[in-house]
Design a protein around this motif. Structure first.
Motif, mmCIF file in Angstrom:
data_model
loop_
_atom_site.group_PDB
_atom_site.id
_atom_site.type_symbol
_atom_site.label_atom_id
_atom_site.label_comp_id
_atom_site.label_asym_id
_atom_site.label_seq_id
_atom_site.Cartn_x
_atom_site.Cartn_y
_atom_site.Cartn_z
ATOM 1 N N PRO A 1 -70.467 68.654 -27.962
ATOM 2 C CA PRO A 1 -71.328 68.324 -26.817
ATOM 3 C C PRO A 1 -72.821 68.248 -27.118
ATOM 4 N N HIS A 2 -73.199 68.161 -28.381
ATOM 5 C CA HIS A 2 -74.612 68.226 -28.756
ATOM 6 C C HIS A 2 -75.239 66.892 -29.138
ATOM 7 N N ASN A 3 -74.476 65.813 -29.079
ATOM 8 C CA ASN A 3 -74.997 64.501 -29.464
ATOM 9 C C ASN A 3 -75.222 63.649 -28.212
ATOM 10 N N PRO A 4 -76.473 63.328 -27.909
ATOM 11 C CA PRO A 4 -76.758 62.591 -26.666
ATOM 12 C C PRO A 4 -76.195 61.176 -26.625
ATOM 13 N N LEU A 5 -75.918 60.573 -27.769
ATOM 14 C CA LEU A 5 -75.455 59.185 -27.772
ATOM 15 C C LEU A 5 -74.139 59.023 -27.015
ATOM 16 N N ILE A 6 -73.229 59.952 -27.180
ATOM 17 C CA ILE A 6 -71.946 59.808 -26.494
ATOM 18 C C ILE A 6 -72.118 59.980 -24.983
ATOM 19 N N TYR A 7 -73.083 60.781 -24.563
ATOM 20 C CA TYR A 7 -73.399 60.899 -23.133
ATOM 21 C C TYR A 7 -73.950 59.566 -22.609
ATOM 22 N N LEU A 8 -74.795 58.922 -23.417
ATOM 23 C CA LEU A 8 -75.342 57.622 -23.014
ATOM 24 C C LEU A 8 -74.242 56.577 -22.897
ATOM 25 N N ARG A 9 -73.314 56.612 -23.829
ATOM 26 C CA ARG A 9 -72.197 55.659 -23.772
ATOM 27 C C ARG A 9 -71.338 55.925 -22.523
ATOM 28 N N LEU A 10 -71.125 57.213 -22.211
ATOM 29 C CA LEU A 10 -70.361 57.565 -21.016
ATOM 30 C C LEU A 10 -71.099 57.110 -19.761
ATOM 31 N N ALA A 11 -72.395 57.354 -19.709
ATOM 32 C CA ALA A 11 -73.192 56.922 -18.552
ATOM 33 C C ALA A 11 -73.114 55.405 -18.386
ATOM 34 N N THR A 12 -73.205 54.687 -19.487
ATOM 35 C CA THR A 12 -73.124 53.226 -19.448
ATOM 36 C C THR A 12 -71.746 52.774 -18.953
ATOM 37 N N ALA A 13 -70.701 53.448 -19.402
ATOM 38 C CA ALA A 13 -69.350 53.094 -18.946
ATOM 39 C C ALA A 13 -69.224 53.318 -17.443
ATOM 40 N N TYR A 14 -69.777 54.404 -16.944
ATOM 41 C CA TYR A 14 -69.750 54.637 -15.499
ATOM 42 C C TYR A 14 -70.570 53.578 -14.760
ATOM 43 N N TYR A 15 -71.679 53.152 -15.353
ATOM 44 C CA TYR A 15 -72.476 52.094 -14.727
ATOM 45 C C TYR A 15 -71.627 50.828 -14.584
ATOM 46 N N HIS A 16 -70.945 50.447 -15.659
ATOM 47 C CA HIS A 16 -70.112 49.236 -15.622
ATOM 48 C C HIS A 16 -68.960 49.368 -14.631
ATOM 49 N N GLN A 17 -68.534 50.587 -14.400
ATOM 50 C CA GLN A 17 -67.465 50.840 -13.440
ATOM 51 C C GLN A 17 -67.992 50.800 -11.993
ATOM 52 N N GLY A 18 -69.319 50.868 -11.852
ATOM 53 C CA GLY A 18 -69.909 50.908 -10.518
ATOM 54 C C GLY A 18 -70.027 52.310 -9.959
ATOM 55 N N ASN A 19 -69.787 53.300 -10.806
ATOM 56 C CA ASN A 19 -69.892 54.697 -10.400
ATOM 57 C C ASN A 19 -71.291 55.184 -10.789
ATOM 58 N N TYR A 20 -72.270 54.819 -9.965
ATOM 59 C CA TYR A 20 -73.672 55.063 -10.298
ATOM 60 C C TYR A 20 -74.050 56.542 -10.231
ATOM 61 N N ARG A 21 -73.361 57.269 -9.391
ATOM 62 C CA ARG A 21 -73.635 58.708 -9.295
ATOM 63 C C ARG A 21 -73.301 59.400 -10.613
ATOM 64 N N ASN A 22 -72.109 59.118 -11.151
ATOM 65 C CA ASN A 22 -71.745 59.705 -12.445
ATOM 66 C C ASN A 22 -72.603 59.143 -13.567
ATOM 67 N N CYS A 23 -72.948 57.883 -13.467
ATOM 68 C CA CYS A 23 -73.828 57.273 -14.461
ATOM 69 C C CYS A 23 -75.128 58.060 -14.560
ATOM 70 N N GLU A 24 -75.750 58.284 -13.426
ATOM 71 C CA GLU A 24 -77.037 58.987 -13.422
ATOM 72 C C GLU A 24 -76.884 60.434 -13.904
ATOM 73 N N MET A 25 -75.801 61.085 -13.521
ATOM 74 C CA MET A 25 -75.574 62.469 -13.949
ATOM 75 C C MET A 25 -75.477 62.565 -15.468
ATOM 76 N N TRP A 26 -74.673 61.681 -16.078
ATOM 77 C CA TRP A 26 -74.488 61.740 -17.533
ATOM 78 C C TRP A 26 -75.736 61.265 -18.270
#
Length: 167
Positions: free
Chosen positions: A86-111
């Protein structure tokens, strides 16, 4: 060269060879290689015990799944990568981007916020592209501000960060 090395390794491939091939396949525009890369991810995860590299493998698995149009499965892969390391921010950014593409903006912003809170001085020993992470962060901040929140001031701040990193 890596494919020949993998063939030479036979039924007991070195996990490093598998992960290097996954990284190469993720850069190519070949659906068959993306599928093969997913197979190698699974083989790698069954053999490797290094948490940082296991997280990297799950990050690449998520990217491959996204390229195949399987965003929900990509989200699962990114979550598993975060569980591994859980210490590498890149995977969090990729997760946030995936949530953005899904339209789940709340989770996108959280991650996205989780990614920005990680101490960059203690993210581990793998190679990190700091500029790339800054660009991804600024792009996602801009998209959220402009497309979702309709906040022009916040969008301009994000755009200025983006221009600073990638003129």
């Amino acid at each position: 060269i890596l494919e020949k090395q993998l063939a030479d390794e036979g039924d007991n491939p070195d996990p490093r060879t598998l992960l290097h091939l996954v990284k190469v396949y993720a850069e190519l525009k070949d659906k068959d290689l993306w599928i093969k890369g997913l197979e190698y991810c699974d083989k790698y995860m069954a053999k490797s015990g290094w948490d940082e590299e296991r997280a990297v493998c799950m990050e690449y698995k998520g990217q491959l799944l996204q390229m195949l149009g399987l965003n929900d499965k990509a989200i699962d892969a990114f979550h598993k990568g975060i569980q591994e390391y859980p210490h590498n921010p890149l995977i969090y950014l990729r997760l946030a981007t995936a949530y953005y593409h899904q339209g789940n903006y709340r989770n996108c912003e959280m991650w996205l916020n989780h990614a920005m809170m990680i101490d960059l001085d203690n993210i581990g020993s793998t190679v990190v592209n700091f500029k790339g992470m800054k660009v991804m962060t600024a792009e996602l901040m801009f998209k959220l501000a402009w497309n979702v929140k309709k906040d022009v001031d916040l969008a301009l701040k994000a755009l200025n960060l983006l221009i600073k990193e990638s003129p």
